[in-house]
Design a protein around this motif. Structure first.
Motif, mmCIF file in Angstrom:
data_model
loop_
_atom_site.group_PDB
_atom_site.id
_atom_site.type_symbol
_atom_site.label_atom_id
_atom_site.label_comp_id
_atom_site.label_asym_id
_atom_site.label_seq_id
_atom_site.Cartn_x
_atom_site.Cartn_y
_atom_site.Cartn_z
ATOM 1 N N ALA A 141 47.855 54.309 15.762
ATOM 2 C CA ALA A 141 48.119 54.081 14.593
ATOM 3 C C ALA A 141 49.421 53.695 14.395
ATOM 4 N N HIS A 142 49.871 53.143 13.387
ATOM 5 C CA HIS A 142 51.317 52.376 12.804
ATOM 6 C C HIS A 142 51.295 52.120 11.461
ATOM 7 N N TYR A 143 52.351 51.968 11.104
ATOM 8 C CA TYR A 143 52.705 51.267 9.896
ATOM 9 C C TYR A 143 53.975 50.253 9.979
ATOM 10 N N THR A 144 53.728 48.808 9.266
ATOM 11 C CA THR A 144 54.792 47.865 9.504
ATOM 12 C C THR A 144 55.652 48.367 8.610
ATOM 13 N N ILE A 145 56.919 48.159 8.735
ATOM 14 C CA ILE A 145 57.969 48.116 7.976
ATOM 15 C C ILE A 145 58.562 46.842 7.391
ATOM 16 N N PHE A 146 58.403 46.653 6.219
ATOM 17 C CA PHE A 146 58.819 45.097 5.641
ATOM 18 C C PHE A 146 60.164 44.896 5.356
ATOM 19 N N ALA A 147 60.887 46.140 4.692
ATOM 20 C CA ALA A 147 62.244 46.343 4.416
ATOM 21 C C ALA A 147 62.464 47.421 4.203
ATOM 22 N N ARG A 177 57.083 49.768 3.225
ATOM 23 C CA ARG A 177 56.256 49.865 4.231
ATOM 24 C C ARG A 177 54.930 50.008 3.749
ATOM 25 N N GLU A 178 53.857 49.673 4.762
ATOM 26 C CA GLU A 178 52.413 49.869 4.611
ATOM 27 C C GLU A 178 52.123 51.420 4.911
ATOM 28 N N ARG A 179 51.051 51.662 4.330
ATOM 29 C CA ARG A 179 50.623 52.739 4.713
ATOM 30 C C ARG A 179 50.281 53.097 6.084
ATOM 31 N N GLY A 203 45.376 52.406 11.408
ATOM 32 C CA GLY A 203 45.254 52.042 12.781
ATOM 33 C C GLY A 203 44.353 50.550 13.120
ATOM 34 N N HIS A 204 44.764 50.126 14.519
ATOM 35 C CA HIS A 204 44.036 48.938 15.021
ATOM 36 C C HIS A 204 43.581 49.055 16.209
ATOM 37 N N ASN A 205 42.567 48.451 16.523
ATOM 38 C CA ASN A 205 42.342 48.113 18.444
ATOM 39 C C ASN A 205 43.161 47.016 18.765
ATOM 40 N N THR A 229 55.157 45.939 15.203
ATOM 41 C CA THR A 229 54.385 44.759 14.814
ATOM 42 C C THR A 229 53.908 44.195 16.149
ATOM 43 N N VAL A 230 53.189 43.213 15.947
ATOM 44 C CA VAL A 230 52.620 42.354 17.332
ATOM 45 C C VAL A 230 53.755 41.703 17.898
ATOM 46 N N GLU A 231 54.600 41.104 17.369
ATOM 47 C CA GLU A 231 55.616 40.889 17.858
ATOM 48 C C GLU A 231 56.574 41.588 18.879
ATOM 49 N N GLU A 232 56.628 42.734 18.413
ATOM 50 C CA GLU A 232 57.430 43.868 19.034
ATOM 51 C C GLU A 232 56.766 44.449 20.029
ATOM 52 N N ALA A 280 47.134 41.147 19.925
ATOM 53 C CA ALA A 280 46.369 40.842 18.792
ATOM 54 C C ALA A 280 45.984 42.108 17.996
ATOM 55 N N SER A 281 46.181 42.229 16.430
ATOM 56 C CA SER A 281 46.058 43.437 15.842
ATOM 57 C C SER A 281 44.801 43.398 15.233
ATOM 58 N N GLY A 282 44.036 42.029 15.501
ATOM 59 C CA GLY A 282 42.480 42.163 15.160
ATOM 60 C C GLY A 282 42.206 40.448 15.056
ATOM 61 N N PRO A 283 40.915 40.093 15.021
ATOM 62 C CA PRO A 283 40.568 38.881 15.270
ATOM 63 C C PRO A 283 41.600 37.702 14.437
ATOM 64 N N GLY A 284 41.930 36.863 15.101
ATOM 65 C CA GLY A 284 42.631 35.842 14.472
ATOM 66 C C GLY A 284 44.200 35.960 14.126
ATOM 67 N N GLN A 285 44.804 37.135 14.521
ATOM 68 C CA GLN A 285 46.251 37.513 14.334
ATOM 69 C C GLN A 285 46.787 37.982 15.564
ATOM 70 N N LYS A 286 47.760 37.392 16.061
ATOM 71 C CA LYS A 286 48.641 38.051 17.268
ATOM 72 C C LYS A 286 49.963 37.618 17.198
HETATM 73 N N1 LIG Z 1 54.542 39.272 11.238
HETATM 74 C C1 LIG Z 1 53.627 40.267 11.245
HETATM 75 N N2 LIG Z 1 53.157 40.528 9.987
HETATM 76 C C2 LIG Z 1 52.124 41.638 9.871
HETATM 77 C C3 LIG Z 1 51.953 42.592 10.881
HETATM 78 C C4 LIG Z 1 52.364 42.211 12.123
HETATM 79 O O1 LIG Z 1 52.235 42.871 13.204
HETATM 80 N N3 LIG Z 1 53.322 41.222 12.229
HETATM 81 N N4 LIG Z 1 51.325 43.531 10.813
HETATM 82 C C5 LIG Z 1 50.684 43.750 9.393
HETATM 83 C C6 LIG Z 1 49.814 44.810 9.435
HETATM 84 O O2 LIG Z 1 49.942 46.134 9.974
HETATM 85 C C7 LIG Z 1 48.465 44.548 9.608
HETATM 86 O O3 LIG Z 1 48.226 43.302 9.756
HETATM 87 C C8 LIG Z 1 47.654 45.255 8.424
HETATM 88 O O4 LIG Z 1 46.463 45.212 8.711
HETATM 89 P P1 LIG Z 1 45.370 43.722 8.265
HETATM 90 O O5 LIG Z 1 46.079 42.822 8.459
HETATM 91 O O6 LIG Z 1 44.805 44.216 7.200
HETATM 92 O O7 LIG Z 1 44.221 43.988 9.659
HETATM 93 P P2 LIG Z 1 42.832 43.785 9.583
HETATM 94 O O8 LIG Z 1 42.519 43.551 10.792
HETATM 95 O O9 LIG Z 1 41.987 44.524 8.464
HETATM 96 O O10 LIG Z 1 42.835 42.257 8.964
HETATM 97 P P3 LIG Z 1 42.199 41.651 7.755
HETATM 98 O O11 LIG Z 1 42.533 40.190 7.666
HETATM 99 O O12 LIG Z 1 42.199 42.539 6.612
HETATM 100 O O13 LIG Z 1 40.720 41.359 8.469
HETATM 101 C C9 LIG Z 1 50.848 42.841 8.324
HETATM 102 N N5 LIG Z 1 51.947 42.048 8.859
#
Ligand SMILES: Nc1nc2c(c(=O)[nH]1)N=C([C@H](O)[C@H](O)COP(=O)(O)OP(=O)(O)OP(=O)(O)O)CN2
Length: 163
Positions: free
Chosen positions: A22-28, A32-34, A37-39, A120-123, A149-155
């Motif tokens: 579980a986590h939350y990303t802080i944007f400023a 922050r987001e709520r 969690g992620h796998n 964040t995935v970067e950190e 990667a926090s999910g498919p297509g984003q790392k």
């Molecule tokens: N540069 C970054 N930007 C963001 C990060 C990060 O780690 N680095 N993380 C988040 C959020 O924590 C995360 O993305 C929120 O979850 P979400 O993107 O919705 O994840 P999903 O697997 O549900 O992705 P879907 O596109 O909704 O399928 C935001 N920005």
């Protein structure tokens, strides 16, 4: 034939190299987001000199190291110790986290406070790269890259290259 050393690259991208947190990303400040969690999935790239027997390094060694790092993080809430936007205090069996005008209470037994600036995935990739570099410090490596990667297509990825 040039006498430059021959390098080879190993890619490790195992389905078992994951951790659920579980986590939350802080944007400023105050933004922050709520909590959610992620796998997270971890992959690595290892560049090393090619030995004279068609073998660079036993990738099982790196598989074990990456799996151990994933197991260390699995099933926790991750908080960044170094965020400039929140304060984390230990109060008995809980962490009291102040973020703007919010105060959050988390059980310490459920929580890992990591030496990162944001969850964040970067950190997370930088943190895991540094941990993998440490456990591989005796190895003859030329380059190391860890991606999270926090999910498919984003790392996010962090890299080290020998000077
Ligand atoms: N540069 C970054 N930007 C963001 C990060 C990060 O780690 N680095 N993380 C988040 C959020 O924590 C995360 O993305 C929120 O979850 P979400 O993107 O919705 O994840 P999903 O697997 O549900 O992705 P879907 O596109 O909704 O399928 C935001 N920005």
């Amino acid at each position: 034939m040039s006498n430059r050393e021959r390098l080879t690259t190993l890619y490790i991208d195992k389905e078992s190299h994951k951790f659920s947190v579980a986590h939350y990303t802080i944007f400023a400040a105050g933004d922050r987001e709520r909590l959610h969690g992620h796998n997270y999935a971890v992959s690595a790239k290892i560049v090393a000199p090619m030995g004279n027997n068609g073998f660079a390094a036993d990738y099982n060694v790196y598989k074990d190291r990456i799996k151990a790092l994933c197991d260390e993080l699995d099933e926790y809430l991750i908080l960044p110790a170094d965020s400039p936007y929140q304060r984390i205090e230990e109060h008995g069996h809980e962490y009291r986290v102040t973020f703007g005008d919010e105060v959050m209470h988390f059980l310490r037994s459920d929580t890992l406070v990591l030496p990162i600036v944001n969850a964040t995935v970067e950190e997370l990739s930088r943190y895991l790269l540094e941990r993998l570099q440490h456990t591989s410090r005796g190895d003859d490596l030329r380059e190391l890259r860890v991606c999270v990667a926090s999910g498919p297509g984003q790392k996010g990825c962090a890299s080290w290259r020998a000077g």
